[in-house]
Scaffold this motif. Structure first.
Motif, PDB file in Angstrom:
ATOM      1  N   HIS A 174      -3.997 -10.520   0.737  1.00  0.00           N
ATOM      2  CA  HIS A 174      -4.068 -11.979   0.903  1.00  0.00           C
ATOM      3  C   HIS A 174      -5.175 -12.592   0.053  1.00  0.00           C
ATOM      4  O   HIS A 174      -5.749 -13.602   0.407  1.00  0.00           O
ATOM      5  CB  HIS A 174      -4.276 -12.310   2.387  1.00  0.00           C
ATOM      6  CG  HIS A 174      -3.181 -11.781   3.247  1.00  0.00           C
ATOM      7  ND1 HIS A 174      -3.338 -10.711   4.099  1.00  0.00           N
ATOM      8  CD2 HIS A 174      -1.883 -12.153   3.357  1.00  0.00           C
ATOM      9  CE1 HIS A 174      -2.194 -10.454   4.703  1.00  0.00           C
ATOM     10  NE2 HIS A 174      -1.297 -11.312   4.273  1.00  0.00           N
ATOM     11  N   GLU A 175      -5.441 -11.936  -1.069  1.00  0.00           N
ATOM     12  CA  GLU A 175      -6.539 -12.387  -1.931  1.00  0.00           C
ATOM     13  C   GLU A 175      -6.340 -13.830  -2.394  1.00  0.00           C
ATOM     14  O   GLU A 175      -7.277 -14.605  -2.474  1.00  0.00           O
ATOM     15  CB  GLU A 175      -6.625 -11.455  -3.145  1.00  0.00           C
ATOM     16  CG  GLU A 175      -7.977 -11.457  -3.791  1.00  0.00           C
ATOM     17  CD  GLU A 175      -8.065 -10.402  -4.876  1.00  0.00           C
ATOM     18  OE1 GLU A 175      -9.173  -9.979  -5.181  1.00  0.00           O
ATOM     19  OE2 GLU A 175      -7.003  -9.986  -5.422  1.00  0.00           O
ATOM     20  N   PHE A 232      -6.675  -0.847  -5.382  1.00  0.00           N
ATOM     21  CA  PHE A 232      -7.106  -1.922  -4.480  1.00  0.00           C
ATOM     22  C   PHE A 232      -5.904  -2.782  -4.106  1.00  0.00           C
ATOM     23  O   PHE A 232      -5.232  -3.317  -4.988  1.00  0.00           O
ATOM     24  CB  PHE A 232      -8.176  -2.792  -5.156  1.00  0.00           C
ATOM     25  CG  PHE A 232      -9.489  -2.082  -5.281  1.00  0.00           C
ATOM     26  CD1 PHE A 232     -10.406  -2.095  -4.245  1.00  0.00           C
ATOM     27  CD2 PHE A 232      -9.805  -1.380  -6.443  1.00  0.00           C
ATOM     28  CE1 PHE A 232     -11.611  -1.419  -4.364  1.00  0.00           C
ATOM     29  CE2 PHE A 232     -11.003  -0.703  -6.558  1.00  0.00           C
ATOM     30  CZ  PHE A 232     -11.907  -0.723  -5.517  1.00  0.00           C
ATOM     31  N   CYS A 233      -5.620  -2.855  -2.835  1.00  0.00           N
ATOM     32  CA  CYS A 233      -4.535  -3.724  -2.364  1.00  0.00           C
ATOM     33  C   CYS A 233      -5.154  -4.862  -1.576  1.00  0.00           C
ATOM     34  O   CYS A 233      -5.370  -4.747  -0.365  1.00  0.00           O
ATOM     35  CB  CYS A 233      -3.576  -2.957  -1.457  1.00  0.00           C
ATOM     36  SG  CYS A 233      -2.737  -1.636  -2.264  1.00  0.00           S
ATOM     37  N   SER A 234      -5.479  -5.935  -2.253  1.00  0.00           N
ATOM     38  CA  SER A 234      -6.024  -7.100  -1.543  1.00  0.00           C
ATOM     39  C   SER A 234      -4.873  -8.069  -1.345  1.00  0.00           C
ATOM     40  O   SER A 234      -4.596  -8.924  -2.168  1.00  0.00           O
ATOM     41  CB  SER A 234      -7.134  -7.752  -2.352  1.00  0.00           C
ATOM     42  OG  SER A 234      -8.190  -6.856  -2.455  1.00  0.00           O
ATOM     43  N   SER A 280       0.826  -1.224   0.000  1.00  0.00           N
ATOM     44  CA  SER A 280       0.000   0.000   0.000  1.00  0.00           C
ATOM     45  C   SER A 280       0.855   1.267   0.000  1.00  0.00           C
ATOM     46  O   SER A 280       0.476   2.273  -0.600  1.00  0.00           O
ATOM     47  CB  SER A 280      -0.941   0.000   1.201  1.00  0.00           C
ATOM     48  OG  SER A 280      -0.206   0.034   2.397  1.00  0.00           O
ATOM     49  N   LYS A 326      -1.824  -3.173   9.427  1.00  0.00           N
ATOM     50  CA  LYS A 326      -2.520  -2.129   8.645  1.00  0.00           C
ATOM     51  C   LYS A 326      -2.395  -0.745   9.288  1.00  0.00           C
ATOM     52  O   LYS A 326      -2.374   0.258   8.599  1.00  0.00           O
ATOM     53  CB  LYS A 326      -4.003  -2.509   8.461  1.00  0.00           C
ATOM     54  CG  LYS A 326      -4.194  -3.729   7.571  1.00  0.00           C
ATOM     55  CD  LYS A 326      -5.632  -4.033   7.300  1.00  0.00           C
ATOM     56  CE  LYS A 326      -6.359  -4.629   8.465  1.00  0.00           C
ATOM     57  NZ  LYS A 326      -5.967  -6.000   8.817  1.00  0.00           N
ATOM     58  N   ALA A 361      -7.091  -4.326   1.844  1.00  0.00           N
ATOM     59  CA  ALA A 361      -7.659  -5.424   2.647  1.00  0.00           C
ATOM     60  C   ALA A 361      -6.531  -6.398   2.957  1.00  0.00           C
ATOM     61  O   ALA A 361      -5.806  -6.813   2.051  1.00  0.00           O
ATOM     62  CB  ALA A 361      -8.753  -6.127   1.863  1.00  0.00           C
ATOM     63  N   ALA A 362      -6.353  -6.695   4.217  1.00  0.00           N
ATOM     64  CA  ALA A 362      -5.321  -7.673   4.602  1.00  0.00           C
ATOM     65  C   ALA A 362      -5.768  -8.349   5.874  1.00  0.00           C
ATOM     66  O   ALA A 362      -6.554  -7.790   6.650  1.00  0.00           O
ATOM     67  CB  ALA A 362      -3.994  -6.962   4.813  1.00  0.00           C
ATOM     68  N   THR A 383     -11.772  -7.050   6.426  1.00  0.00           N
ATOM     69  CA  THR A 383     -12.920  -7.486   5.628  1.00  0.00           C
ATOM     70  C   THR A 383     -13.406  -6.260   4.848  1.00  0.00           C
ATOM     71  O   THR A 383     -14.404  -5.659   5.195  1.00  0.00           O
ATOM     72  CB  THR A 383     -14.037  -8.013   6.549  1.00  0.00           C
ATOM     73  OG1 THR A 383     -14.228  -7.053   7.598  1.00  0.00           O
ATOM     74  CG2 THR A 383     -13.683  -9.339   7.156  1.00  0.00           C
ATOM     75  N   GLN A 384     -12.640  -5.941   3.832  1.00  0.00           N
ATOM     76  CA  GLN A 384     -12.841  -4.670   3.124  1.00  0.00           C
ATOM     77  C   GLN A 384     -14.103  -4.665   2.255  1.00  0.00           C
ATOM     78  O   GLN A 384     -14.480  -5.676   1.689  1.00  0.00           O
ATOM     79  CB  GLN A 384     -11.616  -4.402   2.241  1.00  0.00           C
ATOM     80  CG  GLN A 384     -11.575  -3.052   1.596  1.00  0.00           C
ATOM     81  CD  GLN A 384     -11.580  -1.910   2.604  1.00  0.00           C
ATOM     82  OE1 GLN A 384     -12.654  -1.469   3.017  1.00  0.00           O
ATOM     83  NE2 GLN A 384     -10.431  -1.445   3.001  1.00  0.00           N
ATOM     84  N   ARG A 415     -16.084  -3.708  -1.067  1.00  0.00           N
ATOM     85  CA  ARG A 415     -15.762  -3.448  -2.476  1.00  0.00           C
ATOM     86  C   ARG A 415     -16.997  -2.872  -3.167  1.00  0.00           C
ATOM     87  O   ARG A 415     -17.048  -2.749  -4.384  1.00  0.00           O
ATOM     88  CB  ARG A 415     -15.317  -4.734  -3.162  1.00  0.00           C
ATOM     89  CG  ARG A 415     -13.832  -4.974  -3.002  1.00  0.00           C
ATOM     90  CD  ARG A 415     -13.347  -5.993  -4.000  1.00  0.00           C
ATOM     91  NE  ARG A 415     -11.894  -6.070  -3.960  1.00  0.00           N
ATOM     92  CZ  ARG A 415     -11.119  -5.758  -4.976  1.00  0.00           C
ATOM     93  NH1 ARG A 415     -11.633  -5.316  -6.096  1.00  0.00           N
ATOM     94  NH2 ARG A 415      -9.811  -5.872  -4.885  1.00  0.00           N
TER      95      ARG A 415
END
Ligand SMILES: Nc1ncnc2c1ncn2[C@@H]1O[C@H](COP(=O)(O)OP(=O)(O)OP(=O)(O)O)[C@@H](O)[C@H]1O
Length: 734
Positions: free
Chosen positions: A288-289, A284-286, A110, A130, A123-124, A266-267, A269
């Motif tokens: 652990h997607e 968008f930085c997800s 990020s 964070k 989201a992480a 738990t972002q 969207r």
């Protein structure tokens, strides 16, 4: 009283005359003094001078600005240290001294965007760092803009809970201590007056939505026109329905030209939410997607099948077996937390017990939070107020006694353990009726949860002790009743009826499990049962009643198999073991039945509420003479109510006329007349009273005068005569 941990440096801010120390807004009185405050200047401004930035700082800023372009081609995986990033010396020093040298994944991914001024939606997983990922860019932004106390509010960090705001404030203190910015902790439950005037000199504000809006709407000193950055921590909750109105008002007030950062495990969207938050082409930085699980790898998750009435026994046994651990227990309601906390204290499990919930006083909340952070072995009973964001060091176990509302809440609750590089364990208690649907939800979100069995011989019942305690302490008994009712209410109000089924709870057994000898009445359940039995007569095979009886049968049979022996075995002798896949609980038929249970709201809405007006109308329509109260004296004569004897002429006339219906304007007039009569009566009574008082006063005055006259005549006589007279009076008296 709130204690301030000693490791925090209170002098983060303060080269500017009007700057508050970063601690000042949120802390004890001793921090409120401004030793470096300058006198007012001729114009009446509080700012005596503006400190000139040193040439070194200016050179550094221009160098950092130019090196920002390097961020473009930077591979996040290659950032092995914070030093690789174009950060100011002050920030780097703060990070180093706080023990942060290597950035975490979410920080690496990020920061390359947020440091360039772009909007970020990150989201992480829980505990992945964070907080630092938004504290670094906010410090850098103000530093690059050469922000001073005169520039006012530059960064707004909004977070849903007070504890979380306090925690962010602490991290900001540590990392930003080399900078000259002032920061404020603006949360509910604190001294509003104290914040009132000081708020204008705050550069960074960490706040909860409610208190922020209060300042925005009521405090003229609060100016948000210059805000450069908005951070929403736990963004999905901030933008959820619960905060919708407050957040909408806040977001409307903020300037649209700003950087926006949203962070959460738990972002959201939802595009609507992102637009509402004012995100402009966000990145968008997800992080652990693509990871297998949504919860931390080092977290071991399991669940136990346990009916509602076995929960206290389970918890008691668990605590007794884990006295050398730090345990966080989640319950559904404040009243349950209150009761469990007080009861556990009385039962003395052998380690510190604490309670945390939203109805507590703010200072107490902070003190409990601080104390639990410091303790090595303790148990904290909490509501979901402790579920999000809290970074409590070294929590070994998270025990969810009551099933979470949804998977999001589950993720945040279990995330209080296994943070950063530590490991941890989480255990969830599911009642037989909750198990199938909740497991489906958890599995659908890739949550690796395993069933474990309880060694029944190791369970320690505390019911007898509890009953003794309750017989001794009446207020605790009341708390038990409140806990009982609030739990049932909570289950009934849950939206996901596939998981939560109030009809499946054995009320008597639940009451016994809380130490109550008599089951308290819960009206809404009684009503529900009545309605069901009503429908039973028309329909020979009603779904709801069969559910109740079947479920109760299943639960009772399970209860008989449980062994509540008081085994005082060693705590190392763990009573949990991995699943043997026992088939306890509801049959398929039962679980199907539970879904057909009628929702209480639906049936209630069909019935019209009976108002007083409706009753009167009915009586008038049927011409029913309502009973009147008549009082008789000893001779059997009717005693007339003196108030009714005094009625006005208009009222008497109305009484004589036998009219039906209600003439509002006429009644108004009568009331007016009656009022006059009442006033007259009152005035005459008052007059009488005053007259009596006056007479009493006069009598007292006259008696006093007489006494004085007597003593005067006595004094005028010679001494021997006075003695004779006194003797005479005495003799006469006897
Ligand atoms: N770069 C780092 N180096 C070492 N420790 C770090 C680093 N970044 C964060 N931490 C530590 O990791 C822990 C978790 O950080 P933080 O509270 O920011 O997590 P989070 O992602 O916000 O969690 P949650 O989603 O639960 O709010 C903290 O104790 C923090 O001190």
């Amino acid at each position: 009283e709130l204690t301030v941990s000693t490791h925090v440096q209170p002098n983060i801010a303060i080269s500017q005359a009007e700057c508050l120390p970063i601690r000042a807004m949120g802390m004890k009185k001793k921090h409120k003094t401004f030793s470096k405050r300058g006198p007012r200047n001729a114009k009446g401004s509080n700012f005596k001078y503006k400190k000139k930035k040193s040439d070194v700082e200016k050179a550094e800023i221009s160098l950092l600005e130019s090196s920002k372009t390097k961020l473009d081609g930077l591979n996040p995986e290659e950032i092995e240290s914070f030093r690789v990033l174009p950060l100011s010396k002050k920030t780097l020093k703060g990070l180093r001294e706080a023990g942060f040298t290597v950035p975490t994944k979410v920080q690496r991914q990020s920061l390359i965007f947020s440091l360039r001024g772009q909007d970020v939606v990150a989201a992480a997983k829980t505990g992945s760092g964070k907080t630092l990922a938004f504290i670094i860019p906010l410090l850098e932004l103000l530093y690059h803009k050469k922000w001073t106390g005169m520039d006012g509010l530059g960064v707004l960090v909004i977070t849903p809970t007070r504890e979380l705001a306090y925690q962010i404030f602490e991290v900001l203190n540590k990392v930003g201590k080399e900078h000259d910015f002032s920061a404020g902790l603006v949360i509910g439950g604190k001294d509003l007056k104290y914040e009132w005037n000081r708020i204008s000199s705050c550069n960074i504000m960490i706040c909860t939505p409610g208190r922020l809006l209060q300042h925005m709407t009521e405090n003229a000193e609060f100016v948000s026109d210059n805000v450069q950055m908005l951070v929403l921590d736990e963004a999905d909750q901030c933008l959820s329905m619960g905060f919708a109105d407050t957040m909408n008002c806040i977001l409307e007030e903020l300037p649209s030209e700003r950087q926006t950062l949203l962070f959460s495990a738990t972002q959201t969207r939802d595009v609507k939410d992102l637009i509402r938050a004012g995100c402009n082409n966000p990145i968008f930085c997800s992080v652990h997607e693509h990871s297998k699980t949504i919860t931390p790898k080092s977290l071991q998750e399991s669940y136990v099948l346990c009916s509602a009435h076995d929960k206290f026994t389970f918890l008691w046994s668990f605590i007794r077996h884990h006295r050398k651990h730090k345990i966080l227990v989640f319950l559904a309601t404040c009243k349950q937390v209150q009761y469990y906390f007080h009861m556990l204290c009385k039962l003395q499990p052998g380690l510190s017990v604490m309670g945390l919930h939203g109805s507590m006083h703010q200072l107490r909340r902070m003190a409990v939070y601080d104390e639990f952070c410091r303790k090595k072995h303790a148990v904290l009973i909490a509501t979901d107020v402790a579920a999000r964001g809290l970074d409590i060091p070294a929590v070994d176990w998270v025990v969810q006694v009551d099933c979470p509302e949804d998977v999001t809440t589950y993720i945040h609750r279990v995330g209080r353990t296994a943070r950063y590089s530590r490991s941890g364990e989480a255990i969830l208690l599911l009642t037989p009726s909750e198990e199938p649907a909740m497991l489906d939800c958890l599995k659908a979100k890739n949550i690796p949860i395993e069933k474990i069995d309880v060694d029944q011989s190791k369970l320690q019942g505390a019911n007898v002790k509890m009953e003794i305690v309750l017989s001794k302490y009446n207020n605790l008994k009341e708390e038990a009743v409140r806990a009982f009712k609030s739990y049932l209410k909570h289950v009934a109000l849950m939206r996901n009826k596939k998981v939560f089924d109030v009809a499946s709870i054995d009320l008597d057994a639940l009451a016994r499990s809380l130490g109550l000898v008599v089951t308290p009445r819960v009206r809404f359940i009684e009503k529900q049962l009545k309605q069901k039995s009503g429908s039973n007569t028309t329909n020979p095979a009603p779904a709801g009643t069969s559910t109740q009886s079947n479920t109760n049968k299943a639960l009772t049979s399970r209860l008989t198999t449980l062994n509540f022996g008081a085994d005082d075995s060693d705590e190392d002798d763990d009573f949990l073991s991995t699943a043997k896949d026992q088939n306890i609980g509801l049959s398929e038929e039962d679980s199907q039945d539970t879904e057909v249970v009628e929702e209480p709201q639906k049936t209630q809405s069909k019935k019209k509420p009976l108002t007083k007006y409706a009753v009167v109308k009915k009586l008038l329509k049927k011409n029913i003479q309502v009973n009147q109260r008549v009082i008789f004296d000893e001779e059997g004569e009717e005693i007339l109510d003196p108030r009714k004897q005094q009625i006005s002429q208009a009222a008497r006339k109305e009484q004589k006329e036998d009219v039906t219906g209600i003439n509002i304007s006429k009644l108004k007039q009568i009331m007016h007349e009656e009022d006059k009569v009442d006033k007259k009566i009152h005035a005459s009574k008052l007059k009488e009273k005053n007259c009596v008082k006056r007479k009493a006063r006069e009598q007292a005055r006259e008696a006093k005068k007489a006494r004085q006259a007597q003593s005067n005549t006595l004094e005028s006589l010679p001494v021997d005569e006075q003695e004779q007279l006194a003797l005479f009076l005495l003799r006469n008296k006897h």
